[in-house]
Design an enzyme around this catalytic site. Structure first.
Site, PDB file in Angstrom:
ATOM      1  N   TYR A  33       2.992 -16.641  -4.433  1.00  0.00           N
ATOM      2  CA  TYR A  33       3.051 -16.250  -3.027  1.00  0.00           C
ATOM      3  C   TYR A  33       3.622 -17.383  -2.172  1.00  0.00           C
ATOM      4  O   TYR A  33       4.550 -17.188  -1.378  1.00  0.00           O
ATOM      5  CB  TYR A  33       1.655 -15.864  -2.539  1.00  0.00           C
ATOM      6  CG  TYR A  33       1.627 -15.365  -1.117  1.00  0.00           C
ATOM      7  CD1 TYR A  33       2.086 -14.097  -0.798  1.00  0.00           C
ATOM      8  CD2 TYR A  33       1.158 -16.172  -0.087  1.00  0.00           C
ATOM      9  CE1 TYR A  33       2.069 -13.634   0.516  1.00  0.00           C
ATOM     10  CE2 TYR A  33       1.135 -15.726   1.224  1.00  0.00           C
ATOM     11  CZ  TYR A  33       1.588 -14.454   1.522  1.00  0.00           C
ATOM     12  OH  TYR A  33       1.581 -14.012   2.822  1.00  0.00           O
ATOM     13  N   SER A  57       4.548 -17.355   6.120  1.00  0.00           N
ATOM     14  CA  SER A  57       3.094 -17.567   6.062  1.00  0.00           C
ATOM     15  C   SER A  57       2.766 -19.031   6.261  1.00  0.00           C
ATOM     16  O   SER A  57       3.539 -19.916   5.888  1.00  0.00           O
ATOM     17  CB  SER A  57       2.556 -17.127   4.695  1.00  0.00           C
ATOM     18  OG  SER A  57       1.209 -17.528   4.545  1.00  0.00           O
TER      19      SER A  57
HETATM   20  N1  LIG Z   1      -2.587 -10.722   6.239  1.00  0.00           N
HETATM   21  C1  LIG Z   1      -2.415 -12.039   6.261  1.00  0.00           C
HETATM   22  O1  LIG Z   1      -3.376 -12.830   6.373  1.00  0.00           O
HETATM   23  C2  LIG Z   1      -1.047 -12.634   6.197  1.00  0.00           C
HETATM   24  C3  LIG Z   1      -0.917 -14.010   6.404  1.00  0.00           C
HETATM   25  C4  LIG Z   1       0.356 -14.572   6.358  1.00  0.00           C
HETATM   26  C5  LIG Z   1       1.470 -13.784   6.140  1.00  0.00           C
HETATM   27  N2  LIG Z   1       1.301 -12.448   5.932  1.00  0.00           N
HETATM   28  C6  LIG Z   1       2.500 -11.661   5.687  1.00  0.00           C
HETATM   29  O2  LIG Z   1       2.555 -10.598   6.614  1.00  0.00           O
HETATM   30  C7  LIG Z   1       3.266  -9.502   6.043  1.00  0.00           C
HETATM   31  C8  LIG Z   1       2.448  -8.229   6.198  1.00  0.00           C
HETATM   32  O3  LIG Z   1       1.294  -8.366   5.404  1.00  0.00           O
HETATM   33  P1  LIG Z   1      -0.044  -7.543   5.660  1.00  0.00           P
HETATM   34  O4  LIG Z   1      -1.144  -8.513   5.608  1.00  0.00           O
HETATM   35  O5  LIG Z   1       0.113  -6.654   6.827  1.00  0.00           O
HETATM   36  O6  LIG Z   1      -0.110  -6.732   4.292  1.00  0.00           O
HETATM   37  P2  LIG Z   1      -0.201  -5.159   3.965  1.00  0.00           P
HETATM   38  O7  LIG Z   1      -1.150  -4.488   4.868  1.00  0.00           O
HETATM   39  O8  LIG Z   1      -0.426  -5.112   2.488  1.00  0.00           O
HETATM   40  O9  LIG Z   1       1.270  -4.635   4.300  1.00  0.00           O
HETATM   41  C9  LIG Z   1       2.363  -4.954   3.492  1.00  0.00           C
HETATM   42  C10 LIG Z   1       3.492  -4.009   3.866  1.00  0.00           C
HETATM   43  O10 LIG Z   1       4.625  -4.337   3.045  1.00  0.00           O
HETATM   44  C11 LIG Z   1       5.129  -3.128   2.500  1.00  0.00           C
HETATM   45  N3  LIG Z   1       5.767  -3.357   1.208  1.00  0.00           N
HETATM   46  C12 LIG Z   1       5.255  -3.993   0.130  1.00  0.00           C
HETATM   47  N4  LIG Z   1       6.113  -3.939  -0.895  1.00  0.00           N
HETATM   48  C13 LIG Z   1       7.215  -3.266  -0.442  1.00  0.00           C
HETATM   49  C14 LIG Z   1       8.434  -2.868  -1.029  1.00  0.00           C
HETATM   50  N5  LIG Z   1       8.738  -3.159  -2.308  1.00  0.00           N
HETATM   51  N6  LIG Z   1       9.323  -2.186  -0.258  1.00  0.00           N
HETATM   52  C15 LIG Z   1       9.045  -1.883   1.018  1.00  0.00           C
HETATM   53  N7  LIG Z   1       7.902  -2.225   1.629  1.00  0.00           N
HETATM   54  C16 LIG Z   1       6.999  -2.903   0.905  1.00  0.00           C
HETATM   55  C17 LIG Z   1       3.891  -2.229   2.354  1.00  0.00           C
HETATM   56  O11 LIG Z   1       4.255  -0.868   2.386  1.00  0.00           O
HETATM   57  P3  LIG Z   1       4.340   0.140   1.141  1.00  0.00           P
HETATM   58  O12 LIG Z   1       3.271  -0.234   0.180  1.00  0.00           O
HETATM   59  O13 LIG Z   1       4.184   1.473   1.791  1.00  0.00           O
HETATM   60  O14 LIG Z   1       5.716  -0.084   0.609  1.00  0.00           O
HETATM   61  C18 LIG Z   1       3.138  -2.566   3.621  1.00  0.00           C
HETATM   62  O15 LIG Z   1       3.601  -1.782   4.691  1.00  0.00           O
HETATM   63  C19 LIG Z   1       3.534  -9.882   4.579  1.00  0.00           C
HETATM   64  O16 LIG Z   1       4.831 -10.406   4.468  1.00  0.00           O
HETATM   65  C20 LIG Z   1       2.511 -10.973   4.325  1.00  0.00           C
HETATM   66  O17 LIG Z   1       2.904 -11.854   3.313  1.00  0.00           O
HETATM   67  C21 LIG Z   1       0.078 -11.846   5.959  1.00  0.00           C
END
Ligand SMILES: NC(=O)c1ccc[n+]([C@@H]2O[C@H](COP(=O)([O-])OP(=O)(O)OC[C@H]3O[C@@H](n4cnc5c(N)ncnc54)[C@H](OP(=O)(O)O)[C@@H]3O)[C@@H](O)[C@H]2O)c1
Length: 257
Positions: free
Chosen positions: A151, A138
């Site tokens: 985080y 991130s």
């Molecule tokens: N959105 C942003 O602005 C942003 C910015 C920077 C970085 N990121 C990073 O991008 C990645 C994706 O985030 P997102 O924004 O797409 O969030 P999201 O929609 O909440 O997706 C998170 C994913 O991680 C999975 N997950 C969470 N805990 C887990 C576990 N214990 N075992 C297996 N899977 C797990 C969830 O699936 P289940 O709940 O089905 O397990 C879900 O598919 C993350 O690493 C986040 O930190 C996001």
């Protein structure tokens, strides 16, 4: 059925948000995509959208589930060309009386969960012709944000882990890329009630990630506008602190993804 030149790609956190969009776009481009997350129903719905997707449920914090997942993946394909370790979560600390256990929970998924995935996928990457390991961290690590202790620390740990891993895997010709997205509109950020500069559409963000990964960069941070803004925290740390403290006073939940 896998075709001979078809790339095999494992995407974690594919049940929602960025991982889901990346998985679907890769499958639409012809890759065989192994999509994993905990939510089996969401994964099955994803797999129903494209025959190139195989859905495998797994909690990445559970080492035994990860070992079982490794065997399930190996039954689908003896090698993985690209692993995109994207699964993650975010919890904020609310001062003056934070839930300190949140730090451990976030580290457990974002850092140790990803390490579990690296352990399970390395033998499968080693069996590929031109393996590529990708970890989603991130841009939050580029500057301190109020409430983002857990985080930000988990993602900074991942970045350092990957920087070292890249050195250790270089002799095996396994490339390691770290992707640092800015704010992307997903279920994770929809919980935020603070301003998110340069918020990106998830499909566009996924397509940028996929496009950039073709050149196997060591690090890809986007959008550039956010990187420049966060760079201010290093040029003028006092000003940055003032701005962040002011935003904390004016909002109950200030910036931090
Ligand atoms: N959105 C942003 O602005 C942003 C910015 C920077 C970085 N990121 C990073 O991008 C990645 C994706 O985030 P997102 O924004 O797409 O969030 P999201 O929609 O909440 O997706 C998170 C994913 O991680 C999975 N997950 C969470 N805990 C887990 C576990 N214990 N075992 C297996 N899977 C797990 C969830 O699936 P289940 O709940 O089905 O397990 C879900 O598919 C993350 O690493 C986040 O930190 C996001």
């Amino acid at each position: 059925m896998q075709t001979s030149n078809q790339k095999v790609i494992w995407v974690t956190g594919a049940s929602s948000g960025l991982g889901r969009s990346i998985a679907l776009q890769l499958a639409n481009r012809g890759a065989l995509v192994i999509a994993s997350a905990r939510n089996r129903q969401a994964l099955d719905e994803l797999a129903a959208q494209n025959a190139n997707i195989r859905a495998l449920a797994c909690d990445i914090t559970d080492a035994a589930e990860c070992a079982a997942l490794g065997a399930q993946i190996a039954a689908i394909s003896p090698h993985i060309d690209q692993a995109i370790l994207n699964a993650g979560n975010c919890e904020y600390l609310d001062f003056p009386d934070p839930d300190w256990a949140a730090v451990r929970r976030v580290m457990e998924v974002n850092f140790f969960g990803t390490v579990n995935c690296v352990e399970l996928v390395l033998p499968l990457l080693r069996a590929a012709r031109r393996p590529h390991l990708v970890v989603i961290a991130s841009q939050a690590t580029a500057a301190p944000f109020p409430r983002a202790e857990a985080y930000g620390a988990s993602k900074a740990a991942l970045q350092y882990f990957c920087a070292c891993l890249r050195l250790d895997l270089a002799c095996e010709k396994i490339d390691v890329s770290v992707v640092n997205p800015g704010f992307v509109d997903t279920p994770l950020t929809r919980k935020n009630d603070f301003e998110m500069p340069f918020l990106m559409d998830v499909e566009q963000a996924a397509s940028r990630v996929i496009g950039k990964l073709a050149s196997r960069p060591r690090r890809y941070s986007f959008p550039m506008r956010l990187s420049l803004l966060l760079g201010l925290s290093k040029l003028a740390p006092g000003l940055w602190q003032k701005a962040m403290t002011a935003s904390k006073k004016s909002s109950t939940t200030p910036p931090g993804t």
